[in-house]
Design a protein around this motif. Structure first.
Motif, PDB file in Angstrom:
ATOM      1  N   ILE A   1      14.485 -13.058  -8.372  1.00 29.79           N
ATOM      2  CA  ILE A   1      13.656 -14.253  -8.190  1.00 29.79           C
ATOM      3  C   ILE A   1      13.827 -15.167  -9.395  1.00 29.79           C
ATOM      4  O   ILE A   1      13.784 -14.716 -10.543  1.00 29.79           O
ATOM      5  N   VAL A   2      14.020 -16.435  -9.120  1.00 26.70           N
ATOM      6  CA  VAL A   2      14.157 -17.432 -10.182  1.00 26.70           C
ATOM      7  C   VAL A   2      13.031 -18.452 -10.051  1.00 26.70           C
ATOM      8  O   VAL A   2      12.818 -19.014  -8.976  1.00 26.70           O
ATOM      9  N   LYS A   3      12.327 -18.673 -11.143  1.00 28.36           N
ATOM     10  CA  LYS A   3      11.247 -19.663 -11.139  1.00 28.36           C
ATOM     11  C   LYS A   3      11.751 -20.994 -11.702  1.00 28.36           C
ATOM     12  O   LYS A   3      12.786 -21.050 -12.366  1.00 28.36           O
TER      13      LYS A   3
ATOM     14  N   LEU B   1       1.262 -25.995 -20.761  1.00 29.26           N
ATOM     15  CA  LEU B   1       1.545 -26.221 -19.334  1.00 29.26           C
ATOM     16  C   LEU B   1       0.824 -25.218 -18.449  1.00 29.26           C
ATOM     17  O   LEU B   1       1.363 -24.737 -17.468  1.00 29.26           O
ATOM     18  N   GLU B   2      -0.412 -24.908 -18.813  1.00 26.12           N
ATOM     19  CA  GLU B   2      -1.129 -23.873 -18.070  1.00 26.12           C
ATOM     20  C   GLU B   2      -1.887 -24.402 -16.866  1.00 26.12           C
ATOM     21  O   GLU B   2      -2.394 -23.627 -16.065  1.00 26.12           O
TER      22      GLU B   2
ATOM     23  N   THR C   1      14.029 -27.790 -14.319  1.00 29.94           N
ATOM     24  CA  THR C   1      14.998 -27.162 -13.428  1.00 29.94           C
ATOM     25  C   THR C   1      14.693 -25.669 -13.389  1.00 29.94           C
ATOM     26  O   THR C   1      13.644 -25.232 -13.882  1.00 29.94           O
ATOM     27  N   GLN C   2      15.580 -24.886 -12.826  1.00 33.60           N
ATOM     28  CA  GLN C   2      15.314 -23.453 -12.746  1.00 33.60           C
ATOM     29  C   GLN C   2      15.495 -22.797 -14.115  1.00 33.60           C
ATOM     30  O   GLN C   2      16.366 -23.196 -14.894  1.00 33.60           O
ATOM     31  N   VAL C   3      14.646 -21.825 -14.404  1.00 31.66           N
ATOM     32  CA  VAL C   3      14.624 -21.246 -15.753  1.00 31.66           C
ATOM     33  C   VAL C   3      15.975 -20.657 -16.143  1.00 31.66           C
ATOM     34  O   VAL C   3      16.348 -20.673 -17.325  1.00 31.66           O
ATOM     35  N   THR C   4      16.744 -20.150 -15.173  1.00 30.43           N
ATOM     36  CA  THR C   4      18.059 -19.591 -15.480  1.00 30.43           C
ATOM     37  C   THR C   4      18.969 -20.648 -16.089  1.00 30.43           C
ATOM     38  O   THR C   4      19.777 -20.352 -16.969  1.00 30.43           O
ATOM     39  N   GLU C   5      18.859 -21.885 -15.622  1.00 28.46           N
ATOM     40  CA  GLU C   5      19.704 -22.958 -16.140  1.00 28.46           C
ATOM     41  C   GLU C   5      19.217 -23.435 -17.505  1.00 28.46           C
ATOM     42  O   GLU C   5      20.017 -23.844 -18.344  1.00 28.46           O
TER      43      GLU C   5
ATOM     44  N   LEU D   1      13.165 -23.453 -23.181  1.00 30.09           N
ATOM     45  CA  LEU D   1      12.230 -23.270 -22.069  1.00 30.09           C
ATOM     46  C   LEU D   1      10.815 -23.301 -22.609  1.00 30.09           C
ATOM     47  O   LEU D   1      10.466 -22.543 -23.514  1.00 30.09           O
ATOM     48  N   VAL D   2       9.984 -24.182 -22.070  1.00 33.66           N
ATOM     49  CA  VAL D   2       8.574 -24.227 -22.460  1.00 33.66           C
ATOM     50  C   VAL D   2       7.805 -23.166 -21.676  1.00 33.66           C
ATOM     51  O   VAL D   2       7.164 -22.284 -22.244  1.00 33.66           O
ATOM     52  N   ALA D   3       7.887 -23.247 -20.354  1.00 40.74           N
ATOM     53  CA  ALA D   3       7.198 -22.297 -19.473  1.00 40.74           C
ATOM     54  C   ALA D   3       7.593 -22.595 -18.038  1.00 40.74           C
ATOM     55  O   ALA D   3       8.132 -23.667 -17.731  1.00 40.74           O
ATOM     56  N   ALA D   4       7.328 -21.640 -17.169  1.00 35.43           N
ATOM     57  CA  ALA D   4       7.457 -21.911 -15.738  1.00 35.43           C
ATOM     58  C   ALA D   4       6.356 -22.902 -15.348  1.00 35.43           C
ATOM     59  O   ALA D   4       5.364 -23.067 -16.071  1.00 35.43           O
ATOM     60  N   LEU D   5       6.543 -23.558 -14.218  1.00 37.04           N
ATOM     61  CA  LEU D   5       5.509 -24.490 -13.744  1.00 37.04           C
ATOM     62  C   LEU D   5       4.192 -23.733 -13.557  1.00 37.04           C
ATOM     63  O   LEU D   5       4.198 -22.541 -13.240  1.00 37.04           O
TER      64      LEU D   5
END
Length: 235
Positions: A80-82, A96-97, A168-172, A181-185
């Motif tokens: 799974i990619v976020k 970004l919480e 974009t996607q965290v993998t990129e 990377l700051v955080a996932a959405l």
């Protein structure tokens, strides 16, 4: 010797690159990979581009299996990619919480870099998030769409303004130099996409394609998948 032809969403580029030498050692084959927005990769496959293996969203792999472009029973999930938010290296990271914090961070940005809002999974989702936040029009000319996430992150890294931001996607994001990377959405806007690898029906090297998929999904590659932003699927 003919290389293995791979059509892949940009999310898997870092993982494939990390395993390229191991694949060469097992098969003697190089990987000739095209990495771009998943919609673009699907279109290339349908247009007849050389393809031994394909890595796209699970939903697209299902569609391509049903349409006869992917070999039935050959599909295996990578994880799974976020989708996440990025800023330039060395810049203070915003909180970004919550929706409010995400809205504030985006409105404070001088420019916003993201992948294709028509063909890229993360780009389509990001535009929907902007609409939900009610700031699509307000951001207007600050929006900077690129063909894929890797290109968007490269542009972000080279942006002159320190307060530029990207999505974009965290993998990129993880594999892009010059950005962090700051955080996932935030949870309410989360996009968790399952990426799946499969053998193309017209593969000229189906056994090598199966070997690549076995390597990508193997237990020995679990730490590489994790470090690259892939989270395990439920099964």
């Amino acid at each position: 010797m003919t290389p293995l032809h791979l059509l892949s969403g940009g999310a898997a580029k870092g993982l494939v690159s990390a395993l390229q030498a191991r694949f060469l050692g097992k098969t003697g084959l190089a990987i000739e990979g095209s990495f771009n927005a998943v919609g673009m990769m699907r279109d290339q496959l349908l247009a007849g581009a050389p393809c031994d293996a394909v890595i796209l969203t699970d939903a697209l792999i299902t569609q391509l299996t049903e349409s006869g472009h992917v070999k039935p029973g050959s599909a295996w999930p990578l994880g799974i990619v976020k989708t996440g938010i990025a800023v330039k290296d060395g810049v203070a990271t915003p909180l970004l919480e919550s929706a409010t914090q995400l809205r504030q961070a985006l409105l404070a940005a001088s420019t916003v870099y993201f992948p294709d809002p028509v063909k890229a999974t993360a780009g389509i989702h990001f535009m929907n998030v902007l609409k939900q936040l009610g700031i699509e029009a307000e951001l207007g000319d600050r929006l900077r769409p690129y063909p894929n996430g890797a290109a968007a992150m490269q542009a972000l890294s080279q942006a002159g303004e320190p307060d530029a931001i990207g999505c974009t996607q965290v993998t990129e994001i993880i594999f892009a130099p010059g950005v962090q990377l700051v955080a996932a959405l935030p949870k309410e806007f989360e996009l968790a996409t399952v990426y799946t690898a499969a053998v193309c029906s017209r593969a000229t090297q189906p056994q090598a394609a199966a070997t690549l998929i076995e390597l990508l999904t193997s237990e020995e590659a679990a730490s590489l998948r994790s470090a690259g932003g892939f989270e395990p699927t439920a099964h």
